[in-house]
Scaffold this motif. Structure first.
Motif, PDB file in Angstrom:
ATOM      1  N   VAL A 125       0.532 -57.532   2.721  1.00 30.66           N
ATOM      2  CA  VAL A 125       0.279 -56.830   3.979  1.00 30.66           C
ATOM      3  C   VAL A 125       1.412 -55.845   4.243  1.00 30.66           C
ATOM      4  CG1 VAL A 125      -0.187 -57.078   6.437  1.00 30.66           C
ATOM      5  CG2 VAL A 125      -0.812 -58.914   4.874  1.00 30.66           C
ATOM      6  N   LEU A 126       1.052 -54.585   4.497  1.00 30.33           N
ATOM      7  CA  LEU A 126       2.035 -53.597   4.920  1.00 30.33           C
ATOM      8  C   LEU A 126       2.155 -53.664   6.432  1.00 30.33           C
ATOM      9  CD1 LEU A 126       3.921 -51.167   4.507  1.00 30.33           C
ATOM     10  CD2 LEU A 126       1.890 -49.685   4.547  1.00 30.33           C
ATOM     11  N   THR A 127       3.344 -53.995   6.911  1.00 32.62           N
ATOM     12  CA  THR A 127       3.587 -54.107   8.352  1.00 32.62           C
ATOM     13  C   THR A 127       4.646 -53.089   8.780  1.00 32.62           C
ATOM     14  OG1 THR A 127       5.353 -55.761   8.087  1.00 32.62           O
ATOM     15  CG2 THR A 127       3.091 -56.584   8.275  1.00 32.62           C
ATOM     16  N   GLY A 128       4.784 -52.939  10.088  1.00 31.59           N
ATOM     17  CA  GLY A 128       5.842 -52.108  10.636  1.00 31.59           C
ATOM     18  C   GLY A 128       5.446 -50.673  10.926  1.00 31.59           C
ATOM     19  N   MET A 129       4.240 -50.264  10.522  1.00 32.78           N
ATOM     20  CA  MET A 129       3.826 -48.891  10.783  1.00 32.78           C
ATOM     21  C   MET A 129       3.332 -48.762  12.217  1.00 32.78           C
ATOM     22  SD  MET A 129       1.044 -46.387   8.913  1.00 32.78           S
ATOM     23  CE  MET A 129       1.785 -46.610   7.303  1.00 32.78           C
ATOM     24  N   ASN A 130       3.862 -47.801  12.924  1.00 30.92           N
ATOM     25  CA  ASN A 130       3.447 -47.551  14.295  1.00 30.92           C
ATOM     26  C   ASN A 130       2.025 -46.991  14.297  1.00 30.92           C
ATOM     27  OD1 ASN A 130       3.068 -46.464  16.913  1.00 30.92           O
ATOM     28  ND2 ASN A 130       5.280 -46.255  17.175  1.00 30.92           N
ATOM     29  N   PRO A 131       1.092 -47.615  15.030  1.00 27.56           N
ATOM     30  CA  PRO A 131      -0.273 -47.073  15.067  1.00 27.56           C
ATOM     31  C   PRO A 131      -0.327 -45.613  15.494  1.00 27.56           C
ATOM     32  CG  PRO A 131      -0.220 -49.270  16.032  1.00 27.56           C
ATOM     33  CD  PRO A 131       1.210 -48.867  15.795  1.00 27.56           C
ATOM     34  N   LYS A 132       0.616 -45.198  16.332  1.00 24.60           N
ATOM     35  CA  LYS A 132       0.639 -43.806  16.776  1.00 24.60           C
ATOM     36  C   LYS A 132       0.940 -42.870  15.604  1.00 24.60           C
ATOM     37  CE  LYS A 132       2.788 -40.813  20.284  1.00 24.60           C
ATOM     38  NZ  LYS A 132       1.485 -40.253  20.710  1.00 24.60           N
ATOM     39  N   LEU A 133       1.788 -43.342  14.672  1.00 27.76           N
ATOM     40  CA  LEU A 133       2.080 -42.542  13.488  1.00 27.76           C
ATOM     41  C   LEU A 133       0.824 -42.344  12.657  1.00 27.76           C
ATOM     42  CD1 LEU A 133       4.199 -41.237  11.528  1.00 27.76           C
ATOM     43  CD2 LEU A 133       4.388 -43.487  10.458  1.00 27.76           C
ATOM     44  N   ALA A 134       0.058 -43.406  12.495  1.00 26.95           N
ATOM     45  CA  ALA A 134      -1.165 -43.321  11.689  1.00 26.95           C
ATOM     46  C   ALA A 134      -2.170 -42.363  12.299  1.00 26.95           C
ATOM     47  CB  ALA A 134      -1.774 -44.714  11.535  1.00 26.95           C
ATOM     48  N   VAL A 135      -2.203 -42.286  13.637  1.00 26.57           N
ATOM     49  CA  VAL A 135      -3.173 -41.419  14.319  1.00 26.57           C
ATOM     50  C   VAL A 135      -2.682 -39.977  14.383  1.00 26.57           C
ATOM     51  CG1 VAL A 135      -4.340 -40.974  16.513  1.00 26.57           C
ATOM     52  CG2 VAL A 135      -4.137 -43.311  15.661  1.00 26.57           C
ATOM     53  N   ASP A 136      -1.407 -39.795  14.768  1.00 28.32           N
ATOM     54  CA  ASP A 136      -0.888 -38.441  15.004  1.00 28.32           C
ATOM     55  C   ASP A 136      -0.387 -37.752  13.740  1.00 28.32           C
ATOM     56  OD1 ASP A 136      -1.429 -38.949  17.625  1.00 28.32           O
ATOM     57  OD2 ASP A 136       0.652 -39.342  18.222  1.00 28.32           O
ATOM     58  N   HIS A 137       0.065 -38.540  12.764  1.00 27.13           N
ATOM     59  CA  HIS A 137       0.635 -37.956  11.546  1.00 27.13           C
ATOM     60  C   HIS A 137       0.070 -38.679  10.319  1.00 27.13           C
ATOM     61  CE1 HIS A 137       3.522 -35.768  14.056  1.00 27.13           C
ATOM     62  NE2 HIS A 137       3.746 -36.912  14.691  1.00 27.13           N
ATOM     63  N   PRO A 138      -1.225 -38.507  10.057  1.00 33.44           N
ATOM     64  CA  PRO A 138      -1.858 -39.260   8.961  1.00 33.44           C
ATOM     65  C   PRO A 138      -1.253 -38.970   7.588  1.00 33.44           C
ATOM     66  CG  PRO A 138      -3.331 -37.548   9.808  1.00 33.44           C
ATOM     67  CD  PRO A 138      -2.187 -37.654  10.766  1.00 33.44           C
ATOM     68  N   ARG A 139      -0.752 -37.772   7.363  1.00 33.24           N
ATOM     69  CA  ARG A 139      -0.174 -37.459   6.058  1.00 33.24           C
ATOM     70  C   ARG A 139       1.128 -38.239   5.843  1.00 33.24           C
ATOM     71  NH1 ARG A 139      -0.441 -31.084   4.813  1.00 33.24           N
ATOM     72  NH2 ARG A 139       0.208 -31.904   2.788  1.00 33.24           N
ATOM     73  N   ILE A 140       1.933 -38.370   6.903  1.00 33.43           N
ATOM     74  CA  ILE A 140       3.149 -39.169   6.790  1.00 33.43           C
ATOM     75  C   ILE A 140       2.790 -40.635   6.582  1.00 33.43           C
ATOM     76  CG2 ILE A 140       5.222 -39.936   8.008  1.00 33.43           C
ATOM     77  CD1 ILE A 140       5.289 -37.244   9.419  1.00 33.43           C
ATOM     78  N   ALA A 141       1.801 -41.114   7.323  1.00 30.75           N
ATOM     79  CA  ALA A 141       1.359 -42.509   7.174  1.00 30.75           C
ATOM     80  C   ALA A 141       0.858 -42.757   5.751  1.00 30.75           C
ATOM     81  CB  ALA A 141       0.266 -42.823   8.190  1.00 30.75           C
ATOM     82  N   HIS A 142       0.150 -41.783   5.194  1.00 29.58           N
ATOM     83  CA  HIS A 142      -0.352 -41.936   3.828  1.00 29.58           C
ATOM     84  C   HIS A 142       0.806 -41.996   2.842  1.00 29.58           C
ATOM     85  CE1 HIS A 142      -2.507 -40.626   0.088  1.00 29.58           C
ATOM     86  NE2 HIS A 142      -3.383 -41.494   0.562  1.00 29.58           N
ATOM     87  N   THR A 143       1.854 -41.212   3.078  1.00 23.00           N
ATOM     88  CA  THR A 143       3.035 -41.246   2.216  1.00 23.00           C
ATOM     89  C   THR A 143       3.692 -42.624   2.259  1.00 23.00           C
ATOM     90  OG1 THR A 143       3.427 -38.871   2.512  1.00 23.00           O
ATOM     91  CG2 THR A 143       5.296 -40.220   1.787  1.00 23.00           C
ATOM     92  N   VAL A 144       3.777 -43.212   3.445  1.00 25.29           N
ATOM     93  CA  VAL A 144       4.346 -44.557   3.585  1.00 25.29           C
ATOM     94  C   VAL A 144       3.532 -45.555   2.771  1.00 25.29           C
ATOM     95  CG1 VAL A 144       4.789 -46.446   5.210  1.00 25.29           C
ATOM     96  CG2 VAL A 144       5.384 -44.094   5.838  1.00 25.29           C
TER      97      VAL A 144
END
Length: 207
Positions: free
Chosen positions: A98-117
């Motif tokens: 399980v990947l934890t620690g990602m801010n849901p706001k990051l996934a919504v507002d900055h999907p490319r950064i979230a994808h890099t993570v």
């Protein structure tokens, strides 16, 4: 006739329904592009190939997403080997790191950064595939912190702090520690993220 192949999770019935190819339609008049676009809306379907099978058949060849990791946001989501999030996880099928620690706001507002993570987390799991200590079967969690980087949590409770550096470098350092006597089967926090020094601190046994 409509033949569906390659599918395991997506049922034949659901694929045929989405393809919406009317029985009795002349083979030359079947809109295969529309059928592909419709079938790709199925959450398990990654790609579709279509073939006209003369004189009166259509074959739909399905490639499905294969979950390799879970992403913890508001819920648990499946992530495939490309780092694509494709559907909510089924409660009966959760045996993945399980990947934890990602801010849901990051996934919504900055999907490319979230994808890099997510791609970096997958590179860590990939680097450990044949490793005796950190193979994916032994990893419970990949914890992300935007200031400290990535930490692997093993099923026995051991925490391996990797930071942001390439995982192969950190796993090489872990190998040297094990060769020198470190026993990763004992729960401990091992900080591999420093430039020169690795620090191991015992942790309480999770049992």
């Amino acid at each position: 006739q409509i033949e569906v192949t390659g599918n395991v999770r997506a049922s034949d019935t659901s694929v045929r329904h989405l393809a919406d190819i009317r029985l009795g339609t002349h083979l030359a008049l079947v809109d295969l592009d529309r059928a592909v676009a419709n079938v790709k809306t199925h959450p398990w379907v990654r790609s579709v190939e279509t073939r006209r099978v003369f004189p009166s058949g259509v074959q739909l060849v399905i490639e499905e997403h294969q979950p390799v990791m879970l992403l913890a946001l508001d819920d648990l989501w499946y992530v495939d080997d490309r780092g694509d999030v494709f559907r909510r996880a089924d409660s009966s099928d959760l045996d993945y790191p399980v990947l934890t620690g990602m801010n849901p706001k990051l996934a919504v507002d900055h999907p490319r950064i979230a994808h890099t993570v997510m791609r970096h987390a997958l590179s860590i799991l990939h680097a450990g595939e044949a490793h005796p200590v950190v193979s994916p079967a032994q990893v419970s969690e990949v914890r992300f912190d935007d200031s400290a980087g990535f930490t692997l949590i093993l099923r026995n409770g051991t925490e391996l702090v990797l930071g942001f550096e390439p995982p192969t470098d950190r796993l090489d350092r872990l190998d040297r520690l094990v060769t020198s006597g470190l026993d990763p089967s004992n729960p401990q926090r091992v900080d591999l993220g420093g430039d020169r020094v690795a620090v191991a601190t015992p942790l309480p046994d999770p049992a």
